[in-house]
Design an enzyme around this catalytic site. Structure first.
Site, PDB file in Angstrom:
ATOM      1  N   SER A 182     -52.185  -0.140   5.139  1.00 48.63           N
ATOM      2  CA  SER A 182     -53.618  -0.011   4.862  1.00 48.63           C
ATOM      3  C   SER A 182     -53.918   0.406   3.425  1.00 48.63           C
ATOM      4  O   SER A 182     -55.069   0.327   2.986  1.00 48.63           O
ATOM      5  CB  SER A 182     -54.266   0.999   5.825  1.00 48.63           C
ATOM      6  OG  SER A 182     -53.813   2.303   5.569  1.00 48.63           O
ATOM      7  N   LYS A 210     -56.283   7.208   3.104  1.00 46.61           N
ATOM      8  CA  LYS A 210     -57.334   6.252   2.744  1.00 46.61           C
ATOM      9  C   LYS A 210     -57.926   6.625   1.389  1.00 46.61           C
ATOM     10  O   LYS A 210     -57.669   7.700   0.851  1.00 46.61           O
ATOM     11  CB  LYS A 210     -58.451   6.249   3.801  1.00 46.61           C
ATOM     12  CG  LYS A 210     -58.042   5.738   5.171  1.00 46.61           C
ATOM     13  CD  LYS A 210     -57.759   4.252   5.177  1.00 46.61           C
ATOM     14  CE  LYS A 210     -57.452   3.725   6.565  1.00 46.61           C
ATOM     15  NZ  LYS A 210     -56.138   4.180   7.067  1.00 46.61           N
TER      16      LYS A 210
END
Length: 206
Positions: free
Chosen positions: A127, A164
């Site tokens: 990710s 993230k």
């Protein structure tokens, strides 16, 4: 103070244990160490492990696994500090707890600058691959509870740890994936969101 020294076999064993923890998240078996060290019996490897424990390099946990509690490498003229490598973090548990530490590694103070606190995590998934963080990479994280827009952060969301990109506005805090894999979607942070730290660098191999 007596200078700590390791024999050639002890250095080889410690290197094998360190590499196994970094690459596979676990210590090698006694039979693996036996083969690496050229011994004919696992007992010889076990005795060598006992010596590393007696020298304060390793510790045996209650479940039988080994933990590196002091990294030992020849780093002449290089200032380092000890940084914990965390194992799998159970959902709902604080990220920096003694039982989650797999090993302690020496990291240059040019990367881990005192007096800040740091920890190392193993990244999972893709990710954040556009930020240079790939599956299995180790990341050096500065422990803090705040972040700036654009920072790659380690966050606790819904009792799960994630890496993230941080993005805050007057309306919401959004955790954005930075990935070539379009299946990853942004996360809008709720009240249970916590910043655990900010990624300093990717460490491909300590």
């Amino acid at each position: 103070m007596k200078t700590l020294t390791l024999s050639d076999k002890e250095n080889i064993a410690l290197k094998e244990i360190r590499n196994s923890i970094i690459n596979f998240g676990r210590c090698p078996s006694l039979r693996d160490l036996m083969k690496t060290l050229g011994y004919r019996s696992p007992r010889s490897a076990s005795l060598l492990i006992d010596k590393l424990i007696s020298k304060g390099i390793l510790r045996r946990n209650s479940n039988g696994s080994l933990q590196i509690i002091r990294d030992f490498e020849d780093k002449a003229n290089v200032q380092t500090i000890d940084i914990p490598l965390l194992g799998t973090v159970p959902c709902g548990m604080p990220i920096l707890t003694e039982e989650n530490i797999q090993a302690v590694f020496s990291v240059s103070t040019k990367l881990a600058k005192p007096p800040h606190k740091y920890f190392i995590l193993r990244a999972k998934g893709d990710s954040m691959n556009k930020k240079g963080i790939n599956d299995g990479d180790l990341i050096l994280v500065k422990k803090q509870s705040t972040a700036e827009n654009g920072d790659a952060i380690v966050a606790l969301v819904d009792n799960e740890v994630t890496i993230k990109e941080y993005s805050a506005s007057a309306y919401a805090i959004v955790l954005k994936p930075c990935s070539t894999n379009k299946t990853h979607k942004p996360i809008v942070a709720g009240n249970d969101f916590q910043v655990q730290g900010v990624v300093v660098t990717v460490i491909p191999n300590l």
